[in-house]
Design a protein around this motif. Structure first.
Motif, short mmCIF file in Angstrom:
data_model
loop_
_atom_site.label_atom_id
_atom_site.label_comp_id
_atom_site.label_asym_id
_atom_site.label_seq_id
_atom_site.Cartn_x
_atom_site.Cartn_y
_atom_site.Cartn_z
N GLU A 1 17.94 73.26 32.06
CA GLU A 1 17.95 72.48 33.29
C GLU A 1 16.95 71.34 33.11
O GLU A 1 15.88 71.52 32.52
N TRP A 2 17.27 70.19 33.65
CA TRP A 2 16.37 69.04 33.58
C TRP A 2 15.26 69.19 34.61
O TRP A 2 15.47 69.70 35.70
N THR A 3 14.08 68.73 34.23
CA THR A 3 12.91 68.80 35.09
C THR A 3 12.04 67.57 34.87
O THR A 3 12.27 66.80 33.94
N LEU A 4 11.05 67.40 35.72
CA LEU A 4 10.05 66.38 35.48
C LEU A 4 9.19 66.82 34.31
O LEU A 4 8.90 68.01 34.16
N PRO A 5 8.76 65.89 33.46
CA PRO A 5 7.85 66.29 32.40
C PRO A 5 6.53 66.78 33.00
O PRO A 5 6.00 66.16 33.92
N GLY A 6 6.06 67.88 32.50
CA GLY A 6 4.82 68.46 32.99
C GLY A 6 4.79 69.94 32.70
O GLY A 6 5.66 70.47 32.03
N GLY A 7 3.77 70.61 33.21
CA GLY A 7 3.68 72.04 33.00
C GLY A 7 2.33 72.59 33.41
O GLY A 7 1.53 71.92 34.06
N GLY A 8 2.11 73.83 33.00
CA GLY A 8 0.96 74.59 33.45
C GLY A 8 -0.38 74.06 32.99
O GLY A 8 -0.51 73.51 31.89
N SER B 1 21.58 62.96 40.10
CA SER B 1 22.20 63.93 41.03
C SER B 1 23.35 64.70 40.39
O SER B 1 23.77 65.72 40.93
N THR B 2 23.84 64.26 39.25
CA THR B 2 24.94 64.96 38.58
C THR B 2 24.45 65.95 37.52
O THR B 2 25.25 66.68 36.95
N LEU B 3 23.16 65.96 37.26
CA LEU B 3 22.60 66.79 36.19
C LEU B 3 22.29 68.20 36.67
O LEU B 3 21.88 68.39 37.82
N PRO B 4 22.40 69.19 35.79
CA PRO B 4 21.83 70.50 36.12
C PRO B 4 20.31 70.35 36.09
O PRO B 4 19.74 69.98 35.06
N SER C 1 14.81 72.05 41.30
CA SER C 1 14.57 71.38 42.58
C SER C 1 13.40 70.41 42.52
O SER C 1 13.32 69.45 43.29
N LEU C 2 12.48 70.61 41.60
CA LEU C 2 11.31 69.75 41.48
C LEU C 2 11.69 68.29 41.22
O LEU C 2 10.99 67.38 41.66
N VAL C 3 12.80 68.06 40.52
CA VAL C 3 13.23 66.68 40.27
C VAL C 3 13.49 65.96 41.59
O VAL C 3 12.99 64.86 41.82
N ASP C 4 14.26 66.59 42.47
CA ASP C 4 14.57 65.98 43.76
C ASP C 4 13.32 65.85 44.63
O ASP C 4 13.14 64.83 45.32
N ILE C 5 12.45 66.83 44.59
CA ILE C 5 11.21 66.79 45.36
C ILE C 5 10.34 65.63 44.88
O ILE C 5 9.81 64.85 45.68
#
Length: 153
Positions: free
Chosen positions: A33-40, A125-128, A131-135
């Protein structure tokens, strides 16, 4: 049996350039799933430093942070943690706006993501995606309401 409780702070960056958004593909338990770059955050690490470090690890880019966009919390009462452990996980997600200052786009090897790519805002909006991307994008638009319209032109 109660699960071990874990609070995991993490920092992410919304990078938008010429109407395109930088995303990283997370290889999580539900599949890619696609996400914003980042992490713990590492123990004792400043969230700003973690955001910059994580973007470089996942995308090859160095970034400068422009502003704090939002802090978000998620709760997964029965999450996968590693291969064999289930935990009660609360994630605290700190999201910054930032811009690329250097580096070259590349994919992470041996980490939690396997690809990095720029996407047109309309394509996101078409990508898997998580929710963090939309937020993060909604927070970026709220912080700079005219920017999305200008980027879309």
């Amino acid at each position: 049996m109660s699960l071990r409780r874990v609070v995991r702070p993490a920092a992410y960056v919304v990078c938008v350039r010429a109407g395109r958004v930088l995303l990283a593909r997370w290889t999580g338990p539900r599949g890619p799933e696609w996400t914003l770059p980042g992490g713990g955050l590492d123990h004792g690490e400043d969230p700003r430093d973690a955001a910059v470090r994580e973007v470089e690890e996942e995308t090859g880019y160095t970034v400068a942070l422009d502003r704090l966009l939002t802090v978000d919390s998620v709760h997964f009462p029965d999450a996968n943690w590693g291969r064999d452990e289930r935990i009660d996980l609360q994630g605290i997600r700190i999201v910054y706006a930032g811009h690329v200052t250097g580096g070259t786009l590349r994919h992470e090897i041996g980490g939690s993501t396997d690809r990095a790519e720029w996407f047109d805002r309309a394509e996101v909006s078409t990508l898997p995606r998580v929710s963090l991307v939309d937020i993060g994008l909604a927070a970026a638009d709220a912080a700079d309401p005219g920017a999305h319209a200008a980027r879309a032109r």
